[in-house]
Scaffold this motif. Structure first.
Motif, PDB file in Angstrom:
ATOM      1  N   UNK A 172     -19.833   1.945  -7.734  1.00  0.00           N
ATOM      2  CA  UNK A 172     -20.288   0.608  -8.108  1.00  0.00           C
ATOM      3  C   UNK A 172     -20.035   0.273  -9.580  1.00  0.00           C
ATOM      4  N   UNK A 173     -20.407   1.122 -10.540  1.00  0.00           N
ATOM      5  CA  UNK A 173     -20.103   0.798 -11.947  1.00  0.00           C
ATOM      6  C   UNK A 173     -18.597   0.738 -12.229  1.00  0.00           C
ATOM      7  N   UNK A 217      -3.216   4.610 -12.102  1.00  0.00           N
ATOM      8  CA  UNK A 217      -1.960   3.971 -12.496  1.00  0.00           C
ATOM      9  C   UNK A 217      -2.184   2.810 -13.459  1.00  0.00           C
ATOM     10  N   UNK A 218      -3.294   2.100 -13.304  1.00  0.00           N
ATOM     11  CA  UNK A 218      -3.600   0.970 -14.189  1.00  0.00           C
ATOM     12  C   UNK A 218      -5.083   0.640 -14.081  1.00  0.00           C
ATOM     13  N   UNK A 219      -5.550  -0.169 -15.007  1.00  0.00           N
ATOM     14  CA  UNK A 219      -6.953  -0.597 -14.969  1.00  0.00           C
ATOM     15  C   UNK A 219      -7.227  -1.417 -13.708  1.00  0.00           C
ATOM     16  N   UNK A 220      -6.262  -2.250 -13.301  1.00  0.00           N
ATOM     17  CA  UNK A 220      -6.423  -3.064 -12.079  1.00  0.00           C
ATOM     18  C   UNK A 220      -6.513  -2.173 -10.840  1.00  0.00           C
ATOM     19  N   UNK A 221      -5.669  -1.140 -10.801  1.00  0.00           N
ATOM     20  CA  UNK A 221      -5.701  -0.205  -9.669  1.00  0.00           C
ATOM     21  C   UNK A 221      -7.019   0.559  -9.643  1.00  0.00           C
ATOM     22  N   UNK A 222      -7.509   0.945 -10.818  1.00  0.00           N
ATOM     23  CA  UNK A 222      -8.787   1.656 -10.925  1.00  0.00           C
ATOM     24  C   UNK A 222      -9.916   0.809 -10.331  1.00  0.00           C
ATOM     25  N   UNK A 223     -10.007  -0.441 -10.771  1.00  0.00           N
ATOM     26  CA  UNK A 223     -11.078  -1.318 -10.284  1.00  0.00           C
ATOM     27  C   UNK A 223     -10.917  -1.635  -8.805  1.00  0.00           C
ATOM     28  N   UNK A 224      -9.696  -1.895  -8.346  1.00  0.00           N
ATOM     29  CA  UNK A 224      -9.470  -2.195  -6.927  1.00  0.00           C
ATOM     30  C   UNK A 224      -9.841  -0.999  -6.054  1.00  0.00           C
ATOM     31  N   UNK A 225      -9.453   0.180  -6.492  1.00  0.00           N
ATOM     32  CA  UNK A 225      -9.783   1.387  -5.729  1.00  0.00           C
ATOM     33  C   UNK A 225     -11.275   1.597  -5.618  1.00  0.00           C
ATOM     34  N   UNK A 226     -11.988   1.391  -6.698  1.00  0.00           N
ATOM     35  CA  UNK A 226     -13.433   1.577  -6.674  1.00  0.00           C
ATOM     36  C   UNK A 226     -14.147   0.444  -5.934  1.00  0.00           C
ATOM     37  N   UNK A 227     -13.590  -0.757  -5.978  1.00  0.00           N
ATOM     38  CA  UNK A 227     -14.164  -1.840  -5.153  1.00  0.00           C
ATOM     39  C   UNK A 227     -14.068  -1.477  -3.678  1.00  0.00           C
ATOM     40  N   UNK A 228     -12.924  -0.940  -3.274  1.00  0.00           N
ATOM     41  CA  UNK A 228     -12.733  -0.540  -1.874  1.00  0.00           C
ATOM     42  C   UNK A 228     -13.648   0.616  -1.494  1.00  0.00           C
ATOM     43  N   UNK A 229     -13.998   1.466  -2.442  1.00  0.00           N
ATOM     44  CA  UNK A 229     -14.856   2.624  -2.166  1.00  0.00           C
ATOM     45  C   UNK A 229     -16.330   2.253  -2.069  1.00  0.00           C
ATOM     46  N   UNK A 247     -14.469  11.459   1.533  1.00  0.00           N
ATOM     47  CA  UNK A 247     -13.098  11.390   2.060  1.00  0.00           C
ATOM     48  C   UNK A 247     -12.739   9.955   2.435  1.00  0.00           C
ATOM     49  N   UNK A 248     -13.635   9.270   3.111  1.00  0.00           N
ATOM     50  CA  UNK A 248     -13.430   7.873   3.481  1.00  0.00           C
ATOM     51  C   UNK A 248     -13.260   7.013   2.228  1.00  0.00           C
ATOM     52  N   UNK A 249     -14.075   7.253   1.214  1.00  0.00           N
ATOM     53  CA  UNK A 249     -13.999   6.482  -0.029  1.00  0.00           C
ATOM     54  C   UNK A 249     -12.661   6.704  -0.731  1.00  0.00           C
ATOM     55  N   UNK A 250     -12.182   7.931  -0.780  1.00  0.00           N
ATOM     56  CA  UNK A 250     -10.914   8.229  -1.446  1.00  0.00           C
ATOM     57  C   UNK A 250      -9.747   7.587  -0.691  1.00  0.00           C
ATOM     58  N   UNK A 251      -9.784   7.628   0.624  1.00  0.00           N
ATOM     59  CA  UNK A 251      -8.721   6.996   1.420  1.00  0.00           C
ATOM     60  C   UNK A 251      -8.697   5.492   1.171  1.00  0.00           C
ATOM     61  N   UNK A 252      -9.869   4.862   1.214  1.00  0.00           N
ATOM     62  CA  UNK A 252      -9.940   3.411   0.958  1.00  0.00           C
ATOM     63  C   UNK A 252      -9.495   3.084  -0.458  1.00  0.00           C
ATOM     64  N   UNK A 253      -9.899   3.899  -1.429  1.00  0.00           N
ATOM     65  CA  UNK A 253      -9.516   3.670  -2.828  1.00  0.00           C
ATOM     66  C   UNK A 253      -8.006   3.772  -2.994  1.00  0.00           C
ATOM     67  N   UNK A 254      -7.419   4.779  -2.384  1.00  0.00           N
ATOM     68  CA  UNK A 254      -5.968   4.959  -2.480  1.00  0.00           C
ATOM     69  C   UNK A 254      -5.229   3.767  -1.881  1.00  0.00           C
ATOM     70  N   UNK A 255      -5.672   3.325  -0.708  1.00  0.00           N
ATOM     71  CA  UNK A 255      -5.010   2.189  -0.065  1.00  0.00           C
ATOM     72  C   UNK A 255      -5.076   0.941  -0.943  1.00  0.00           C
TER      73      UNK A 255
END
Length: 102
Positions: A12-13, A34-46, A87-95
């Motif tokens: 969440x943070x 890879x980037x700040x945008x990818x970081x935030x998108x991955x964590x939003x998905x998680x 595991x589910x969170x990491x898969x969603x974050x990667x996607x």
């Protein structure tokens, strides 16, 4: 994730931009870093897996405490959620993060 921090307490943070991409906490895989945008998108998905996992663990633990006969089933359910949710969170974050790295 390194496995030493609760999934929701980190997702969440990081998704809100409160925790920038780093090598210390969060879902630290190449696609999210890879980037700040990818970081935030991955964590939003998680966030979804983190929220679902947290709710299931709290409900199962509450039932296990109030209904002792449920203890063995509850322990198994909590263990499955604690192993499966990250595991589910990491898969969603990667996607989600991969959309920013292409």
């Amino acid at each position: 994730m390194s496995g030493d921090e609760p999934c929701g307490a980190v997702a969440f943070p990081c998704a809100a931009g409160a925790v920038p991409a780093n090598r210390g906490i969060g879902i630290r895989i190449p696609s999210t870093q890879a980037s700040e945008s990818a970081w935030e998108a991955g964590h939003r998905a998680a966030r979804v897996p983190a929220l679902v996992g947290g709710i299931v663990v709290i409900c199962t633990a509450s039932i296990t405490v109030t209904v002792p006969a449920f203890a063995s089933v509850g322990t198994g359910a909590v263990t499955a959620v604690l192993l499966g949710t990250p595991a589910w969170a990491v898969i969603r974050a990667h996607q989600a993060a991969s959309r920013f790295t292409r």
